[in-house]
Design a protein around this motif. Structure first.
Motif, PDB file in Angstrom:
ATOM      1  N   VAL A   1      -8.001   7.621  -9.305  1.00 49.99           N
ATOM      2  CA  VAL A   1      -6.811   8.352  -9.758  1.00 49.99           C
ATOM      3  C   VAL A   1      -5.717   8.115  -8.728  1.00 49.99           C
ATOM      4  N   GLU A   2      -4.608   7.589  -9.203  1.00 52.34           N
ATOM      5  CA  GLU A   2      -3.476   7.370  -8.303  1.00 52.34           C
ATOM      6  C   GLU A   2      -2.560   8.582  -8.408  1.00 52.34           C
TER       7      GLU A   2
ATOM      8  N   GLY B   1      -0.206  -1.989  -5.538  1.00 50.64           N
ATOM      9  CA  GLY B   1      -0.653  -0.597  -5.639  1.00 50.64           C
ATOM     10  C   GLY B   1      -2.070  -0.451  -6.167  1.00 50.64           C
ATOM     11  N   ALA B   2      -2.349   0.770  -6.700  1.00 49.69           N
ATOM     12  CA  ALA B   2      -3.713   1.081  -7.144  1.00 49.69           C
ATOM     13  C   ALA B   2      -4.122   0.196  -8.321  1.00 49.69           C
ATOM     14  N   GLU B   3      -3.122  -0.174  -9.140  1.00 42.96           N
ATOM     15  CA  GLU B   3      -3.443  -0.961 -10.332  1.00 42.96           C
ATOM     16  C   GLU B   3      -4.085  -2.303  -9.925  1.00 42.96           C
ATOM     17  N   GLN B   4      -3.431  -2.979  -8.980  1.00 41.32           N
ATOM     18  CA  GLN B   4      -3.938  -4.279  -8.540  1.00 41.32           C
ATOM     19  C   GLN B   4      -5.265  -4.109  -7.798  1.00 41.32           C
TER      20      GLN B   4
ATOM     21  N   VAL C   1      -1.780   2.066   3.301  1.00 41.88           N
ATOM     22  CA  VAL C   1      -2.765   2.699   4.198  1.00 41.88           C
ATOM     23  C   VAL C   1      -3.794   3.488   3.403  1.00 41.88           C
ATOM     24  N   SER C   2      -3.339   4.117   2.341  1.00 41.99           N
ATOM     25  CA  SER C   2      -4.258   4.904   1.522  1.00 41.99           C
ATOM     26  C   SER C   2      -5.172   3.981   0.710  1.00 41.99           C
ATOM     27  N   LEU C   3      -4.599   2.909   0.195  1.00 40.79           N
ATOM     28  CA  LEU C   3      -5.406   1.974  -0.598  1.00 40.79           C
ATOM     29  C   LEU C   3      -6.462   1.282   0.260  1.00 40.79           C
ATOM     30  N   LEU C   4      -6.102   1.005   1.515  1.00 41.52           N
ATOM     31  CA  LEU C   4      -7.085   0.395   2.412  1.00 41.52           C
ATOM     32  C   LEU C   4      -8.287   1.313   2.573  1.00 41.52           C
TER      33      LEU C   4
END
Ligand SMILES: Nc1ncnc2c1ncn2[C@@H]1O[C@H](COP(=O)(O)OP(=O)(O)OP(=O)(O)O)[C@@H](O)[C@H]1O
Length: 313
Positions: free
Chosen positions: A232-233, A256-259, A209-212
């Motif tokens: 920044v994750e 996650g944030a990396e991808q 939800v945060s990445l979206l």
């Protein structure tokens, strides 16, 4: 970007639109005449003042997050402290998180008052080379702003930008409200009128939800032409202080944030763990670099500061 002024009537079609000055919403607007003749509204008299205030600030960095509670203010305060560990640099924080200004508490100056002089509002000193100006200092009741309408919030932000006497500043970190609301658009418009912004740091947790919502922040930056310095994750892992076992707090299905950074061609600048000692320091208004100087997290903030500095021209 919208060309509807902040103080426009409801139904304003936008100063540059074909219907400018002619729509029903234009009735009674002081700009109706100039809009109808294609001249647009008169120039904003506050812009030169904002330009003057910001002319002595070398680097301006926005801290953005799509969601609330992901650690935007935590990052702002600790990045500011990390940048201020170089005593030759003057660092300042501008907290415009109107509905949840948390910098005074995190920086241990909740009970301070800002002083107003002929030169404007003087930010509160945290240490000799670190100052803070927060909307919280100007709010009577801290819950007031939650019910403010957009125009009032925008007016407050503008007042902030034109009335704070920053002095000479090397790095100004701007802690914004979560999301991509009207306040963000106004803030960025005012700031861009005062000169270029160095860029934005986007904070996220690894939850989907945060990445979206990060993707929304990215498109906000693209639309407003604010460069993205990186992502920044936060709170991805927890390292047990007893056995050093690492737990992934939000296992992700999409990498996650990396991808997400790879897919969006963004730089992942730091992955910060959940650290109870950090939460405690912030709650108590203590300097985490003093309470936990040898921690991995303190070093991560210092590394991040170096990466950010390297990105500023
Ligand atoms: N890495 C971390 N380790 C431990 N606690 C953290 C960490 N990051 C943030 N926190 C805690 O999580 C809470 C929310 O953080 P913070 O206020 O920075 O989020 P925010 O994104 O600025 O929220 P808001 O949008 O409401 O302003 C705070 O209590 C903070 O101390």
């Amino acid at each position: 970007m919208s060309d509807v002024p902040d103080d426009a009537n409801a139904g304003c079609p936008g100063t540059g639109s074909a219907g400018a000055g002619k729509a029903s919403g234009c009735a009674g607007c002081p700009n109706q005449g100039s809009c109808a003749t294609g001249q647009g509204p008169p120039p904003d008299a506050d812009v030169p003042k904002i330009q003057d205030r910001f002319s002595r600030i070398k680097h301006k960095i926005l801290i953005l997050s799509g969601k609330g509670g992901v650690g935007k203010s935590t990052l702002t305060s600790n990045l500011a402290r990390a940048l201020a560990s170089d005593p030759s640099k003057q660092v300042a924080i501008l907290d415009v998180d109107i509905c949840g200004p948390s910098q005074p508490r995190m920086m241990g100056v909740e009970d301070e008052e800002v002083h107003n002089s002929a030169d404007g509002w003087t930010p509160v000193g945290i240490q000799p080379n670190l100052t803070l100006m927060s909307i919280a200092f100007l709010l009577g009741d801290k819950n007031d702003a939650v019910i403010w309408r957009g125009a009032r919030k925008n007016g407050m932000i503008k007042q902030f930008l034109k009335d704070v006497d920053w002095g000479e500043v090397d790095y100004l970190l701007i802690d914004t409200p979560p999301g991509t609301s009207d306040e963000h658009i106004s803030l960025v418009q005012f700031l861009l009128q005062a000169g270029p912004l160095d860029g934005a740091l986007i904070v996220s947790t690894p939850q989907e939800v945060s990445l979206l919502d990060v993707r929304k922040e990215v498109s906000f930056c693209v639309k407003t032409k604010v460069p993205i310095l990186g992502v920044v994750e936060n709170m991805a892992r927890f390292v047990c202080p007893n056995c050093a076992h690492t737990t992934l707090l939000f296992p992700t299905s999409t990498g996650g944030a990396e991808q997400m950074c790879k897919d969006s061609n963004l730089e992942l600048l730091a992955q910060l763990p959940l650290e109870p000692a950090l939460a405690k320091a912030l709650d108590n208004g203590e300097d985490f670099f003093e309470t936990n100087p040898d921690s991995t997290l303190a070093k991560s903030f210092l590394d991040l500061a170096e990466k950010v500095k390297a990105k500023l021209v």
